[in-house]
Enzyme design. Structure first.
Site, mmCIF file in Angstrom:
data_model
loop_
_atom_site.group_PDB
_atom_site.id
_atom_site.type_symbol
_atom_site.label_atom_id
_atom_site.label_comp_id
_atom_site.label_asym_id
_atom_site.label_seq_id
_atom_site.Cartn_x
_atom_site.Cartn_y
_atom_site.Cartn_z
ATOM 1 N N SER A 1 0.844 -1.202 0.000
ATOM 2 C CA SER A 1 0.000 0.000 0.000
ATOM 3 C C SER A 1 0.872 1.243 0.000
ATOM 4 C CB SER A 1 -0.851 -0.032 1.272
ATOM 5 O OG SER A 1 -1.472 1.208 1.478
ATOM 6 N N TYR B 1 -1.563 -0.676 10.652
ATOM 7 C CA TYR B 1 -1.834 -1.327 9.361
ATOM 8 C C TYR B 1 -0.655 -1.136 8.418
ATOM 9 C CZ TYR B 1 -3.523 -1.721 4.573
ATOM 10 O OH TYR B 1 -3.640 -2.036 3.245
ATOM 11 N N LYS C 1 2.269 -3.843 6.607
ATOM 12 C CA LYS C 1 2.635 -3.938 5.186
ATOM 13 C C LYS C 1 4.151 -3.806 5.028
ATOM 14 C CE LYS C 1 -1.377 -4.587 3.312
ATOM 15 N NZ LYS C 1 -1.683 -5.886 2.707
HETATM 16 P P1 NAD Z 1 -10.945 -6.927 1.137
HETATM 17 O O1 NAD Z 1 -11.135 -6.903 2.599
HETATM 18 O O2 NAD Z 1 -12.119 -6.667 0.258
HETATM 19 O O3 NAD Z 1 -10.273 -8.314 0.684
HETATM 20 C C1 NAD Z 1 -9.434 -9.061 1.526
HETATM 21 C C2 NAD Z 1 -9.901 -10.502 1.478
HETATM 22 O O4 NAD Z 1 -9.052 -11.283 2.321
HETATM 23 C C3 NAD Z 1 -11.326 -10.683 1.997
HETATM 24 O O5 NAD Z 1 -12.049 -11.502 1.099
HETATM 25 C C4 NAD Z 1 -11.140 -11.370 3.351
HETATM 26 O O6 NAD Z 1 -12.236 -12.196 3.679
HETATM 27 C C5 NAD Z 1 -9.861 -12.140 3.111
HETATM 28 N N1 NAD Z 1 -9.092 -12.443 4.332
HETATM 29 C C6 NAD Z 1 -8.763 -11.595 5.339
HETATM 30 N N2 NAD Z 1 -8.027 -12.242 6.260
HETATM 31 C C7 NAD Z 1 -7.886 -13.516 5.820
HETATM 32 C C8 NAD Z 1 -7.236 -14.669 6.335
HETATM 33 N N3 NAD Z 1 -6.589 -14.637 7.507
HETATM 34 N N4 NAD Z 1 -7.284 -15.820 5.634
HETATM 35 C C9 NAD Z 1 -7.962 -15.879 4.448
HETATM 36 N N5 NAD Z 1 -8.602 -14.820 3.918
HETATM 37 C C10 NAD Z 1 -8.559 -13.646 4.589
HETATM 38 O O7 NAD Z 1 -9.777 -5.883 0.804
HETATM 39 P P2 NAD Z 1 -9.260 -5.339 -0.594
HETATM 40 O O8 NAD Z 1 -9.593 -3.903 -0.664
HETATM 41 O O9 NAD Z 1 -9.645 -6.238 -1.689
HETATM 42 O O10 NAD Z 1 -7.693 -5.427 -0.342
HETATM 43 C C11 NAD Z 1 -6.924 -6.528 -0.761
HETATM 44 C C12 NAD Z 1 -5.487 -6.340 -0.314
HETATM 45 O O11 NAD Z 1 -4.991 -5.113 -0.843
HETATM 46 C C13 NAD Z 1 -5.321 -6.240 1.200
HETATM 47 O O12 NAD Z 1 -4.123 -6.913 1.551
HETATM 48 C C14 NAD Z 1 -5.191 -4.742 1.454
HETATM 49 O O13 NAD Z 1 -4.434 -4.473 2.599
HETATM 50 C C15 NAD Z 1 -4.464 -4.301 0.194
HETATM 51 N N6 NAD Z 1 -4.703 -2.878 -0.129
HETATM 52 C C16 NAD Z 1 -5.991 -2.420 -0.263
HETATM 53 C C17 NAD Z 1 -6.210 -1.073 -0.551
HETATM 54 C C18 NAD Z 1 -7.607 -0.515 -0.666
HETATM 55 O O14 NAD Z 1 -7.772 0.702 -0.562
HETATM 56 N N7 NAD Z 1 -8.643 -1.326 -0.882
HETATM 57 C C19 NAD Z 1 -5.119 -0.222 -0.727
HETATM 58 C C20 NAD Z 1 -3.828 -0.731 -0.587
HETATM 59 C C21 NAD Z 1 -3.635 -2.071 -0.286
HETATM 60 C C1 WQD Z 2 -9.607 9.752 0.776
HETATM 61 C C2 WQD Z 2 -9.853 11.224 1.007
HETATM 62 C C3 WQD Z 2 -10.190 11.776 3.321
HETATM 63 C C4 WQD Z 2 -13.943 9.584 3.814
HETATM 64 C C5 WQD Z 2 -6.895 4.759 2.855
HETATM 65 C C6 WQD Z 2 -5.824 4.057 3.631
HETATM 66 C C7 WQD Z 2 -4.737 3.575 2.704
HETATM 67 C C8 WQD Z 2 -5.310 2.733 1.563
HETATM 68 C C9 WQD Z 2 -6.431 3.438 0.871
HETATM 69 C C10 WQD Z 2 -5.240 0.422 2.206
HETATM 70 C C11 WQD Z 2 -9.118 11.791 2.227
HETATM 71 C C12 WQD Z 2 -11.444 12.049 2.523
HETATM 72 C C13 WQD Z 2 -12.787 10.135 3.291
HETATM 73 C C14 WQD Z 2 -15.013 10.433 4.182
HETATM 74 C C15 WQD Z 2 -13.707 12.328 3.456
HETATM 75 N N1 WQD Z 2 -5.871 1.510 2.028
HETATM 76 N N2 WQD Z 2 -12.684 11.487 3.123
HETATM 77 N N3 WQD Z 2 -14.849 11.787 3.980
HETATM 78 O O1 WQD Z 2 -7.190 7.775 3.679
HETATM 79 O O2 WQD Z 2 -6.327 8.195 1.323
HETATM 80 O O3 WQD Z 2 -6.342 5.898 2.223
HETATM 81 O O4 WQD Z 2 -7.409 3.876 1.834
HETATM 82 O O5 WQD Z 2 -4.067 0.210 2.083
HETATM 83 O O6 WQD Z 2 -3.862 2.840 3.478
HETATM 84 O O7 WQD Z 2 -5.278 4.962 4.575
HETATM 85 O O8 WQD Z 2 -8.484 6.959 1.652
HETATM 86 O O9 WQD Z 2 -10.838 6.937 0.963
HETATM 87 O O10 WQD Z 2 -10.300 7.059 3.436
HETATM 88 O O11 WQD Z 2 -9.842 9.039 1.986
HETATM 89 O O12 WQD Z 2 -13.617 13.557 3.307
HETATM 90 O O13 WQD Z 2 -16.060 10.009 4.683
HETATM 91 O O14 WQD Z 2 -11.258 11.404 1.295
HETATM 92 O O15 WQD Z 2 -10.019 12.742 4.320
HETATM 93 O O16 WQD Z 2 -8.770 13.115 1.914
HETATM 94 P P1 WQD Z 2 -7.043 7.317 2.299
HETATM 95 P P2 WQD Z 2 -9.933 7.423 2.039
#
Ligand code: NAD
Ligand code: WQD
Length: 336
Positions: free
Chosen positions: A123, A147, A151
């Site tokens: 991330s 979190y 990572k």
């Molecule tokens: P998500 O929660 O929709 O998907 C994660 C999946 O992993 C889910 O289906 C959950 O049930 C499964 N899971 C969790 N713990 C588990 C375990 N111990 N064993 C088996 N399955 C398990 O999240 P997502 O948004 O699809 O994110 C996927 C990956 O990408 C995550 O590792 C997240 O940290 C990373 N990521 C997400 C974002 C984002 O904004 N969505 C941004 C950066 C990184």
């Molecule tokens: C985006 C913008 C908020 C909600 C997070 C995690 C990051 C990654 C992606 C996993 C910001 C604003 C948000 C609301 C708002 N995830 N906001 N009202 O914080 O950039 O990133 O998700 O790895 O690790 O930190 O994403 O969508 O929460 O926010 O005004 O109700 O929207 O302040 O400027 P963020 P976000």
């Protein structure tokens, strides 16, 4: 055969579609802690191709070893994990357990079965407060919440592993802000409870599930005072994984950003979503949210280099249109 951990989740389900469309065979392992089985039925509906699903936990090494063996897996795309920043502050041990110990067990199972190719969901949060923008992959790594630290620990574990044994191939993908949905509207993001992230919240306001959006902070040093982020269409992100699979073998260990390189403010996103949905999104300007930065966006050259020319192609209008199609066709999510 590719093992997709967390394949039922938001990014995982979209990546399953792109993998199947590209002709890969997959097996999904998920414990459904944050997802629904319905997402995988929808993947089958979109692709019309069969694939296996194992209900299991990445912390269960025996299940991982059996799955890798039974299905003859040759690579792993590892999405499984917990991802909510605020939860990680409240329950750090759960995050260290799931994300770090879970990945450690996965890597040990892979080593036992001789599977040494992995793509890992990292991330942009590993960078922490920006020392400069755009974030290049060489930006210092200094996550500011548990979190993000999970990572970073996994990234370091993977780098140490490759340093100890050069037959491993590792692709670390640092996602910026994934939004949008598959153009069919059949799969999309379905958060449990009140969404923390901007797009699911906006979409739930548009569909009438919530009254108004709280805009966290309007006094940032950005053009309109609201936070700026690098939103990337989840299908572009998914296609980045297919591209990464092609290159991991040549690269040893690499880390790349998956973003567009462009930033949009909260108010720009609200406007784009209003246009895409034809709905008005009432909002209120509120104080800053703790832990937020003013702006965050990616340098994209290294991804293009390592991922065979892959670049995010879809613009913010397409992201909002596709997100809205998913939300309006599934107002209460998968099982509502
Ligand atoms: P998500 O929660 O929709 O998907 C994660 C999946 O992993 C889910 O289906 C959950 O049930 C499964 N899971 C969790 N713990 C588990 C375990 N111990 N064993 C088996 N399955 C398990 O999240 P997502 O948004 O699809 O994110 C996927 C990956 O990408 C995550 O590792 C997240 O940290 C990373 N990521 C997400 C974002 C984002 O904004 N969505 C941004 C950066 C990184
Ligand atoms: C985006 C913008 C908020 C909600 C997070 C995690 C990051 C990654 C992606 C996993 C910001 C604003 C948000 C609301 C708002 N995830 N906001 N009202 O914080 O950039 O990133 O998700 O790895 O690790 O930190 O994403 O969508 O929460 O926010 O005004 O109700 O929207 O302040 O400027 P963020 P976000």
């Amino acid at each position: 055969m590719i093992l997709v951990t967390g394949g039922a989740g938001y990014i995982g389900s979209h990546t399953c579609v792109e993998l199947l469309n590209a002709g890969h065979e997959i097996v999904v392992l998920d414990n459904f802690a944050n997802s629904s089985r319905t997402s995988l039925e929808r993947v089958r509906q979109i692709c019309r191709k069969p694939f296996a699903v194992v209900e299991g936990d990445i912390r269960d090494q025996a299940v991982l070893e059996k799955t890798l063996k039974d299905f003859g897996c040759t690579a792993v795309i590892h999405f499984a994990g917990l991802k909510a920043v605020l939860d990680s502050v409240k329950s750090p041990l759960d995050y260290y357990d799931n994300n770090i110990i879970g990945t450690h067990r996965l890597l040990r199972a892979m080593r036992t079965r001789g599977v040494k190719r992995i793509i890992f969901s990292s991330s942009a949060t590993v960078y922490g407060d920006p020392k400069f923008l755009p974030y290049t992959e060489d930006h210092p790594l200094n996550p500011v919440n548990p979190y993000g630290r999970t990572k970073l620990v996994v990234e370091e574990m993977l780098r140490d592993l490759v340093a100890s044994d050069s037959t491993w191939s590792v692709g670390i993908l640092r996602y910026f802000n994934p939004i949008g949905a598959h153009e069919s509207g059949l799969i999309g993001e379905d958060p449990k409870g009140v969404p923390n992230n901007l797009l699911p919240f906006v979409a739930q306001v548009a569909v009438g599930r919530r009254d108004r959006l709280n805009v966290w902070g309007s006094d940032y040093d950005t053009p309109d005072g609201t936070g700026v982020r690098d939103y990337i269409h989840v299908v572009d992100l998914a296609q980045g994984h297919v591209a990464a699979l092609k290159t991991i073998d040549q690269a040893g260990c690499f880390a790349v950003n998956l973003g567009t390189g462009r930033g949009n403010s909260v108010l720009e996103v609200v406007k784009a979503f209003e246009q895409a949905s034809g709905k008005s999104i009432p909002y209120e300007l509120r104080p800053r949210r703790s832990g937020d930065v003013a702006s965050c966006y990616a340098a994209t050259d290294r991804a293009a280099k390592y991922l065979g020319g892959w670049r995010a192609a879809r613009d913010i209008e397409t992201m909002c249109r596709d997100h809205w199609r998913w939300q309006s066709q599934n107002p209460k999510g998968y099982d509502g």
